[in-house]
Design an enzyme around this catalytic site. Sequence first.
Site, PDB file in Angstrom:
ATOM      1  N   SER A   1      15.866 -27.655  -4.495  1.00  0.00           N
ATOM      2  CA  SER A   1      16.620 -26.924  -5.507  1.00  0.00           C
ATOM      3  C   SER A   1      17.735 -26.045  -4.948  1.00  0.00           C
ATOM      4  O   SER A   1      18.643 -25.672  -5.676  1.00  0.00           O
ATOM      5  CB  SER A   1      15.665 -26.077  -6.346  1.00  0.00           C
ATOM      6  OG  SER A   1      14.890 -25.235  -5.520  1.00  0.00           O
TER       7      SER A   1
ATOM      8  N   HIS B   1      13.375 -31.568 -10.100  1.00  0.00           N
ATOM      9  CA  HIS B   1      14.833 -31.714 -10.213  1.00  0.00           C
ATOM     10  C   HIS B   1      15.286 -33.170 -10.120  1.00  0.00           C
ATOM     11  O   HIS B   1      16.488 -33.429 -10.100  1.00  0.00           O
ATOM     12  CB  HIS B   1      15.530 -30.889  -9.127  1.00  0.00           C
ATOM     13  CG  HIS B   1      15.519 -29.417  -9.392  1.00  0.00           C
ATOM     14  ND1 HIS B   1      16.371 -28.818 -10.290  1.00  0.00           N
ATOM     15  CD2 HIS B   1      14.743 -28.423  -8.896  1.00  0.00           C
ATOM     16  CE1 HIS B   1      16.139 -27.520 -10.326  1.00  0.00           C
ATOM     17  NE2 HIS B   1      15.141 -27.256  -9.491  1.00  0.00           N
TER      18      HIS B   1
ATOM     19  N   LYS C   1      13.328 -28.607 -17.149  1.00  0.00           N
ATOM     20  CA  LYS C   1      14.677 -28.809 -16.595  1.00  0.00           C
ATOM     21  C   LYS C   1      15.411 -29.885 -17.393  1.00  0.00           C
ATOM     22  O   LYS C   1      15.789 -29.614 -18.532  1.00  0.00           O
ATOM     23  CB  LYS C   1      14.549 -29.064 -15.107  1.00  0.00           C
ATOM     24  CG  LYS C   1      14.114 -27.741 -14.458  1.00  0.00           C
ATOM     25  CD  LYS C   1      13.800 -27.752 -13.020  1.00  0.00           C
ATOM     26  CE  LYS C   1      13.455 -26.311 -12.643  1.00  0.00           C
ATOM     27  NZ  LYS C   1      12.413 -26.217 -11.643  1.00  0.00           N
TER      28      LYS C   1
HETATM   29  C1  LIG Z   1      11.257 -25.356 -11.480  1.00  0.00           C
HETATM   30  C2  LIG Z   1      10.343 -25.958 -10.505  1.00  0.00           C
HETATM   31  C3  LIG Z   1       8.964 -25.904 -10.684  1.00  0.00           C
HETATM   32  C4  LIG Z   1       8.343 -25.131 -11.809  1.00  0.00           C
HETATM   33  O1  LIG Z   1       8.454 -25.797 -13.004  1.00  0.00           O
HETATM   34  P1  LIG Z   1       8.221 -24.988 -14.377  1.00  0.00           P
HETATM   35  O2  LIG Z   1       7.831 -26.047 -15.319  1.00  0.00           O
HETATM   36  O3  LIG Z   1       9.507 -24.330 -14.733  1.00  0.00           O
HETATM   37  O4  LIG Z   1       7.120 -24.016 -14.119  1.00  0.00           O
HETATM   38  C5  LIG Z   1       8.157 -26.537  -9.769  1.00  0.00           C
HETATM   39  N1  LIG Z   1       8.681 -27.195  -8.712  1.00  0.00           N
HETATM   40  C6  LIG Z   1      10.007 -27.268  -8.507  1.00  0.00           C
HETATM   41  C7  LIG Z   1      10.534 -28.012  -7.329  1.00  0.00           C
HETATM   42  C8  LIG Z   1      10.881 -26.650  -9.382  1.00  0.00           C
HETATM   43  O5  LIG Z   1      12.197 -26.690  -9.164  1.00  0.00           O
END
Ligand SMILES: *Cc1c(COP(=O)(O)O)cnc(C)c1O
Length: 400
Positions: free
Chosen positions: A188, A216, A248
């Site tokens: 990320s 992502h 996301k």
């Molecule tokens: C955003 C993210 C999460 C968490 O996901 P949520 O559903 O927002 O709790 C977990 N792993 C990665 C790599 C992320 O970017």
Amino acid sequence: MTAPRSPTAFLAEEVRELVAADLDWKLRVLGGPSEPSCTIDGRKVLMLCSNNYLGLSTHPRLKAAAIEAVRTHGAGSGSVRSIAGTMDLHVELERRLARFKEADASLVYQTGFAANAGLIPQLAGEGDLIVSDELNHGSIIDGVRLARAERAVYHHADPDDLARVLKEAERHTPGYRRILVITDGVFSMDGDIAPLDRIAPLAAEHGAMLYVDDAHGEGVLGRGGRGIVSHFRLDRDAVQVEMGTFSKAFGVVGGHVSGSAELVRFAYNKSRTWLLSGSHPPAVAAACTAAIDVLEQEPQHVERLWTLTRRFQEAMRGHGFDLGTSATPIVPVLVGESSTAKRLSQRLFELGVFALPIVFPMVARDKARIRTIMNAALTDEQLAFAIDAFAKAGRELGLI
Ligand SMILES: *Cc1c(COP(=O)(O)O)cnc(C)c1O
């Protein structure tokens, strides 16, 4: 006798330290939907840092599905999934997700964080080893910390170093009962893609399980946004645990895990985050299913995301910006010092572009950056506006 110190005095002290180091979060407030043209802290700006990659958070089909589910099923689910909180809407979502992921089964958690924190410690425990990429997401780090397993870290996205760690693990006595290799699919902070095509054969060779957090990658990579396993055209069995999120590209909220029917059955029987926390409201489950409908029936969103990504990266590199190793719609603009990143972000905001700086300790001290995230809903004019703003601010700050 002096009065005893307040037991909560540390709260204000620690916050003061964060503020003094300029490391505290200043929350920006969206006055309306998350869209390219949005209102932040009362100012009309161009959103360039949301995870809503495909613009689905405001897609009419998702909104209609959420409203209809409130009408038919109410505002809340009434319970945890394991007791009385599994509605037909949750079951339908899991059925549709498994089909989308081309997996035997899927399980939906409240969030991606809850999936990682709940499942990882069950997959590996006493006598086991977890092998993790050094830049894995914080929710993976917490999941690993909750496990009783031993831990090893390999250099970021480096299969040769992973091979070294797995070879060393083989020499360990007594032998490990199980080995779990775990990596983000898309990282990320840098927007680079884990070399899963090389990691998967290594895991298989050493009899290790492979767990990919594709938060992502889903909705972004692979055929129709099916994620990193599809991107590398890997065999379905090569990655035993595919984890992801609806928060996301899917535009809603919720975590999920896909794989074999045994994995899902194991996961919901064992994950305390799943067993002991309320299930999604009907509107959430229905909107997530509608997001899958959109991904399956409207391929133009993913295509548009990549068109804009290529155009943005080409233009920014053409202006002389350093985009690091980005290979996805996560496009970091590396500037070096934290103070420079903050000034650039501030200047961009004045020019009408909202993109936050990412600074130490989230990234190395000399790798401060503005992290931009492309969005399929941006118009050509909005993208051009963003590039012009970066070029103007970059020249003013002597970055290009
Ligand atoms: C955003 C993210 C999460 C968490 O996901 P949520 O559903 O927002 O709790 C977990 N792993 C990665 C790599 C992320 O970017």
